[in-house]
Design a protein around this motif. Structure first.
Motif, PDB file in Angstrom:
ATOM      1  N   ASP A  86     -10.891   2.197  45.033  1.00 40.05           N
ATOM      2  CA  ASP A  86     -10.220   0.899  45.106  1.00 40.05           C
ATOM      3  C   ASP A  86      -9.904   0.366  43.717  1.00 40.05           C
ATOM      4  N   ARG A  87     -10.814   0.571  42.770  1.00 37.20           N
ATOM      5  CA  ARG A  87     -10.604   0.091  41.407  1.00 37.20           C
ATOM      6  C   ARG A  87      -9.495   0.869  40.699  1.00 37.20           C
ATOM      7  N   PHE A  88      -9.350   2.130  41.056  1.00 39.38           N
ATOM      8  CA  PHE A  88      -8.401   2.982  40.355  1.00 39.38           C
ATOM      9  C   PHE A  88      -7.110   3.237  41.118  1.00 39.38           C
ATOM     10  N   ARG A  89      -6.889   2.525  42.223  1.00 37.94           N
ATOM     11  CA  ARG A  89      -5.652   2.727  42.996  1.00 37.94           C
ATOM     12  C   ARG A  89      -4.403   2.482  42.149  1.00 37.94           C
ATOM     13  N   LEU A  90      -4.430   1.437  41.357  1.00 35.14           N
ATOM     14  CA  LEU A  90      -3.271   1.146  40.510  1.00 35.14           C
ATOM     15  C   LEU A  90      -3.052   2.257  39.481  1.00 35.14           C
ATOM     16  N   ALA A  91      -4.137   2.748  38.905  1.00 34.18           N
ATOM     17  CA  ALA A  91      -4.015   3.833  37.927  1.00 34.18           C
ATOM     18  C   ALA A  91      -3.496   5.106  38.595  1.00 34.18           C
ATOM     19  N   ILE A  92      -3.960   5.390  39.810  1.00 37.84           N
ATOM     20  CA  ILE A  92      -3.489   6.563  40.541  1.00 37.84           C
ATOM     21  C   ILE A  92      -2.009   6.409  40.873  1.00 37.84           C
ATOM     22  N   PHE A  93      -1.613   5.207  41.266  1.00 29.28           N
ATOM     23  CA  PHE A  93      -0.204   4.942  41.547  1.00 29.28           C
ATOM     24  C   PHE A  93       0.630   5.121  40.276  1.00 29.28           C
ATOM     25  N   ALA A  94       0.145   4.598  39.158  1.00 33.99           N
ATOM     26  CA  ALA A  94       0.862   4.725  37.885  1.00 33.99           C
ATOM     27  C   ALA A  94       0.996   6.200  37.489  1.00 33.99           C
ATOM     28  N   LEU A  95      -0.072   6.963  37.711  1.00 37.10           N
ATOM     29  CA  LEU A  95      -0.021   8.395  37.417  1.00 37.10           C
ATOM     30  C   LEU A  95       1.038   9.079  38.279  1.00 37.10           C
ATOM     31  N   ALA A  96       1.101   8.710  39.548  1.00 34.09           N
ATOM     32  CA  ALA A  96       2.085   9.303  40.454  1.00 34.09           C
ATOM     33  C   ALA A  96       3.507   8.933  40.027  1.00 34.09           C
ATOM     34  N   VAL A  97       3.704   7.695  39.619  1.00 37.05           N
ATOM     35  CA  VAL A  97       5.039   7.242  39.210  1.00 37.05           C
ATOM     36  C   VAL A  97       5.449   7.861  37.872  1.00 37.05           C
ATOM     37  N   LEU A  98       4.515   7.970  36.946  1.00 34.88           N
ATOM     38  CA  LEU A  98       4.842   8.456  35.605  1.00 34.88           C
ATOM     39  C   LEU A  98       4.727   9.973  35.451  1.00 34.88           C
ATOM     40  N   TYR A  99       4.337  10.650  36.513  1.00 37.41           N
ATOM     41  CA  TYR A  99       4.166  12.108  36.476  1.00 37.41           C
ATOM     42  C   TYR A  99       5.420  12.811  35.930  1.00 37.41           C
ATOM     43  N   GLU A 100       6.571  12.526  36.534  1.00 32.08           N
ATOM     44  CA  GLU A 100       7.797  13.224  36.132  1.00 32.08           C
ATOM     45  C   GLU A 100       8.200  12.920  34.686  1.00 32.08           C
TER      46      GLU A 100
END
Length: 133
Positions: free
Chosen positions: A45-59
């Motif tokens: 729950d604490r890292f959901r935003l970071a995981i989302f950011a990683l998914a968005v910035l992956y490419e």
């Protein structure tokens, strides 16, 4: 880039580019899913935003640092600066490329057959070109 140089390069066909895009979407989804599953719930729950950011910035991160994503690696092509294909895209242009591609979706690929270097709209906006390795 000189016109004679572009004839020496091989540009991937549309179906390969879309295939790489689909593989990348699946890869990002699975990576985010695995991270959320393996992390304990309070930590996830604490890292959901970071995981989302990683998914968005992956490419953009992959294209700026490696010159390819997992999907484009499998299909053996690279994203390069159209002015100098020996150079990778800087991060800000890789990010612009991603944003335009995300906003336009499949529409961005409509120009690929009318461009001599098979550049999509997002490639033109970012000054990039996709070449076969």
């Amino acid at each position: 880039m000189e016109a004679s140089t572009s004839t020496e390069l091989v540009f991937p066909p549309l179906w390969k580019r879309i295939g790489a895009y689909v593989i990348d979407l699946y890869f990002i989804f699975m990576l985010a899913y695995v991270l959320i599953i393996i992390l304990p719930e309070p930590l996830a729950d604490r890292f959901r935003l970071a995981i989302f950011a990683l998914a968005v910035l992956y490419e953009p991160i992959c294209n700026a640092t490696l010159g390819y994503t997992f999907g484009s690696f499998l299909f053996r092509f690279r994203v390069r600066d159209s002015a100098d294909i020996s150079k990778k895209l800087p991060f800000h242009r890789a990010l612009l490329r991603f944003v335009v591609k995300a906003l336009l979706g499949w529409i961005s690929f409509l120009t690929i057959h009318s461009d001599p270097m098979r550049r999509a709209i997002h490639d033109r906006a970012a000054g990039s070109v996709v070449i076969t390795k």
